[in-house]
Design an enzyme around this catalytic site. Structure first.
Site, PDB file in Angstrom:
ATOM      1  CG  ASP A   1      22.980 -33.921  14.415  1.00 21.05           C
ATOM      2  OD1 ASP A   1      23.347 -34.843  13.650  1.00 21.05           O
ATOM      3  OD2 ASP A   1      21.820 -33.824  14.825  1.00 21.05           O
ATOM      4  CB  ILE A   2      27.119 -37.734  14.046  1.00 21.10           C
ATOM      5  CG1 ILE A   2      28.428 -38.357  13.610  1.00 21.10           C
ATOM      6  CG2 ILE A   2      25.936 -38.588  13.679  1.00 21.10           C
ATOM      7  CD1 ILE A   2      29.649 -37.786  14.243  1.00 21.10           C
TER       8      ILE A   2
ATOM      9  CD  GLU B   1      18.007 -40.321  13.859  1.00 15.87           C
ATOM     10  OE1 GLU B   1      19.176 -40.621  14.126  1.00 15.87           O
ATOM     11  OE2 GLU B   1      17.687 -39.452  13.018  1.00 15.87           O
TER      12      GLU B   1
ATOM     13  CG  HIS C   1      17.700 -34.385  20.735  1.00 19.30           C
ATOM     14  ND1 HIS C   1      17.040 -35.553  21.010  1.00 19.30           N
ATOM     15  CD2 HIS C   1      17.585 -34.199  19.401  1.00 19.30           C
ATOM     16  CE1 HIS C   1      16.555 -36.063  19.893  1.00 19.30           C
ATOM     17  NE2 HIS C   1      16.867 -35.252  18.900  1.00 19.30           N
TER      18      HIS C   1
ATOM     19  CG  HIS D   1      18.086 -30.605  16.217  1.00 16.01           C
ATOM     20  ND1 HIS D   1      18.914 -31.426  15.485  1.00 16.01           N
ATOM     21  CD2 HIS D   1      17.066 -31.392  16.655  1.00 16.01           C
ATOM     22  CE1 HIS D   1      18.418 -32.658  15.473  1.00 16.01           C
ATOM     23  NE2 HIS D   1      17.293 -32.668  16.177  1.00 16.01           N
TER      24      HIS D   1
HETATM   25  P1  AMP Z   1      15.728 -36.418  16.105  1.00 13.94           P
HETATM   26  O1  AMP Z   1      15.533 -37.415  17.240  1.00 13.94           O
HETATM   27  O2  AMP Z   1      14.743 -36.623  14.996  1.00 13.94           O
HETATM   28  O3  AMP Z   1      15.787 -35.012  16.590  1.00 13.94           O
HETATM   29  O4  AMP Z   1      17.154 -36.728  15.449  1.00 13.94           O
HETATM   30  C1  AMP Z   1      18.245 -37.174  16.219  1.00 13.94           C
HETATM   31  C2  AMP Z   1      19.496 -36.454  15.819  1.00 13.94           C
HETATM   32  O5  AMP Z   1      20.566 -37.031  16.552  1.00 13.94           O
HETATM   33  C3  AMP Z   1      19.854 -36.578  14.338  1.00 13.94           C
HETATM   34  O6  AMP Z   1      20.063 -35.285  13.786  1.00 13.94           O
HETATM   35  C4  AMP Z   1      21.128 -37.417  14.336  1.00 13.94           C
HETATM   36  O7  AMP Z   1      22.039 -37.057  13.330  1.00 13.94           O
HETATM   37  C5  AMP Z   1      21.686 -37.153  15.716  1.00 13.94           C
HETATM   38  N1  AMP Z   1      22.515 -38.233  16.219  1.00 13.94           N
HETATM   39  C6  AMP Z   1      22.182 -39.536  16.337  1.00 13.94           C
HETATM   40  N2  AMP Z   1      23.197 -40.256  16.847  1.00 13.94           N
HETATM   41  C7  AMP Z   1      24.210 -39.383  17.066  1.00 13.94           C
HETATM   42  C8  AMP Z   1      25.535 -39.503  17.580  1.00 13.94           C
HETATM   43  N3  AMP Z   1      26.030 -40.679  17.976  1.00 13.94           N
HETATM   44  N4  AMP Z   1      26.298 -38.391  17.659  1.00 13.94           N
HETATM   45  C9  AMP Z   1      25.812 -37.193  17.255  1.00 13.94           C
HETATM   46  N5  AMP Z   1      24.567 -37.009  16.782  1.00 13.94           N
HETATM   47  C10 AMP Z   1      23.773 -38.087  16.667  1.00 13.94           C
END
Ligand code: AMP
Length: 130
Positions: free
Chosen positions: A28-29, A87, A92, A94
């Site tokens: 995760d970035i 988001e 996905h 975590h």
């Molecule tokens: P959520 O959809 O609420 O579970 O959050 C999406 C997660 O994806 C967040 O923790 C972001 O930091 C992560 N994220 C979004 N874009 C990227 C990316 N390009 N590379 C890695 N992680 C990402």
């Protein structure tokens, strides 16, 4: 196409951890802690529970392997698992190495890591997988 599908396709860079026929894992970035990993199905599905039973099992077993490697690398009590998906509309999981319950709070400020730190973390987890 979601941003995660573009990562799988190699159009957007990531700190890759592992890949199978159906699943993909990367850092995760915006990590809550060092070693915060996302595990995703390659098929683009928004809601985790819209995956087929087989896809869900495959993803969970894939996550188990990654979590086992994370546990070896990080001095954590357990690896916590969370699903939000508010988001990015691509299912996905975590995986978060936990020192305490507080490490799972998504309202916490995110870590700022250098590319070198991300690379090292990803390399350490990959090494623990093999
Ligand atoms: P959520 O959809 O609420 O579970 O959050 C999406 C997660 O994806 C967040 O923790 C972001 O930091 C992560 N994220 C979004 N874009 C990227 C990316 N390009 N590379 C890695 N992680 C990402």
């Amino acid at each position: 196409m979601t941003i995660f599908s573009r990562i799988i396709a190699g159009e957007i860079p990531c700190y890759k951890i592992a890949e199978t026929e159906n699943c993909f894992a990367f850092l995760d970035i915006n990590p809550l802690v060092k070693g915060h990993v996302l595990c995703i199905p390659k098929r683009e599905v928004d809601y985790l529970f819209d995956l087929t039973d087989q896809e869900l099992c495959d993803l969970q077993l894939f996550a188990k392997k990654i979590a086992t490697a994370q546990k070896k690398v990080f001095n954590c009590i357990k690896v916590g698992e969370a699903v939000l998906g508010l988001e990015v509309p691509h299912a996905h999981i975590h995986l978060i190495p936990m020192q305490s319950e507080k490490d799972m709070l998504f309202s916490n400020p995110k870590l700022k890591l250098t590319p070198e730190e991300f690379e090292k973390i990803a390399a350490d987890i990959r090494a623990a997988l093999s």
